[in-house]
Design an enzyme around this catalytic site. Structure first.
Site: not given
Ligand SMILES: Nc1nc2c(c(=O)[nH]1)N[C@@H](CN(C=O)c1ccc(C(=O)N[C@@H](CCC(=O)O)C(=O)O)cc1)CN2
Length: 299
Positions: A216, A241-244
């Site tokens: 994030g 999925d943020l930064d996943e």
């Protein structure tokens, strides 16, 4: 052959996208005969293997291969891909066959220019096997850096209320410029779920932390609050999925208690630039294969 014919054949090669250098990447369930099947296909056509790597993911019962080869005469990647279909069907392979044409990049930035600067340098050095078609930004700060390198710069401002129009414009530019890969080089806006689906496997982001730590916003502030002794950067494919997304490359740098968040972000720039440029180069060389939520990187 007359000069005219040679020129014509060179034009034909250009026009039909004919090539003599190819990379085959393929994944399938582990079984006897895969490498022999690929090698027979290539050798029976007089094609010469220059590099072969494979990874046997025993846990998943899957094999991934990357084979670089040359052909005696220029041929079309599309025709070759169709020709290979019978082998792929025999082993139930997912596969890609790419020629040596450069990958067309659209680089997205906000205000931080260190990753763009490193990509421009490596592109000018011919290290990326890529063409940087254009730079797109939600700010004007990096226009001069892009245009100074002879790269078109398109300002696409974005707010919560204009996100849909801004992303539609981005998709227009991707189509208009025949883009193969979108690179988020410290672009600080979250892409919509729909856009990430459309760009699946074709968008790489640099996150300024050693994921999965500090996802994030403001990861260096998060790291400082945690009192870390190492910071890092992670290049990964972009997903909803943020930064996943599947990790491609990471880099770390030692720090200590004397570093405030500003100092962490300054020293972290090197790790970010290195990780992103390596990830882009390896993607452009078809060295990165998706393996579920991970990647196999044939470096
Ligand atoms: N769908 C995705 N979009 C983006 C990803 C991703 O993995 N999936 N990576 C980010 C980059 N990023 C960290 O590397 C990042 C950028 C921005 C923020 C953030 O929270 N920004 C704003 C909110 C902006 C918005 O709502 O669009 C904020 O600071 O509040 C977090 C992480 C790029 N996009």
């Amino acid at each position: 052959m007359s000069v005219q014919n040679l020129t014509t054949s060179a034009e034909a090669v250009q026009e039909e996208n004919l090539d003599t250098e190819f990379v085959l990447t393929a994944s399938c369930l582990d079984q006897v005969g895969i490498v022999a099947g690929v090698a027979d296909f290539l050798s029976s056509r007089g094609f010469n293997i220059k590099e072969h790597q494979q990874f046997d993911n025993r846990g998943a019962g899957k094999v991934h291969i990357r084979t670089a080869f040359t052909t005696p005469e220029p041929i079309s990647a599309k025709a070759l891909e169709a020709d290979f279909a019978a082998v792929a069907q025999r082993f139930d392979m997912s596969y890609q066959l790419r020629g040596s044409q450069p990958t067309r990049l659209l680089i997205m930035v906000s205000k931080g220019g260190h990753c763009l600067n490193d990509l421009l340098f490596r592109w000018r050095q011919g290290e990326l096997n890529a063409e940087i078609a254009l730079v797109v930004s939600n700010h004007e700060d990096l226009r001069q850096m892009a245009e100074g390198a002879g790269i078109p710069f398109v300002h696409v401002p974005i707010t919560k209320d204009t996100k849909e129009q801004a992303e539609a414009k981005l998709l227009e530019l991707i189509d208009e410029h025949d883009i193969d890969l979108v690179v988020l080089a410290r672009y600080m806006q979250i892409l919509s779920d729909e856009l990430t689906r459309k760009l699946e496997g074709r968008a790489i982001n640099i996150h300024h932390s050693f994921l999965p730590g500090f996802k994030g916003a403001r990861p260096y502030h998060q790291a400082h609050d945690r009192g870390v002794k190492m910071i890092g950067a992670t290049a990964h494919y972009v997903t909803a999925d943020l930064d996943e997304g599947p990790i491609i490359e990471q880099e770390v740098i030692r720090v200590d208690h004397t570093y405030d968040p500003r100092a962490l972000s300054q020293v972290g720039r090197t790790a970010e630039s290195q990780a992103l440029s390596r990830a882009v180069q390896w993607h452009c060389e078809s060295r990165v294969l998706l393996d579920g939520t991970s990647t196999v990187v044939f470096r």
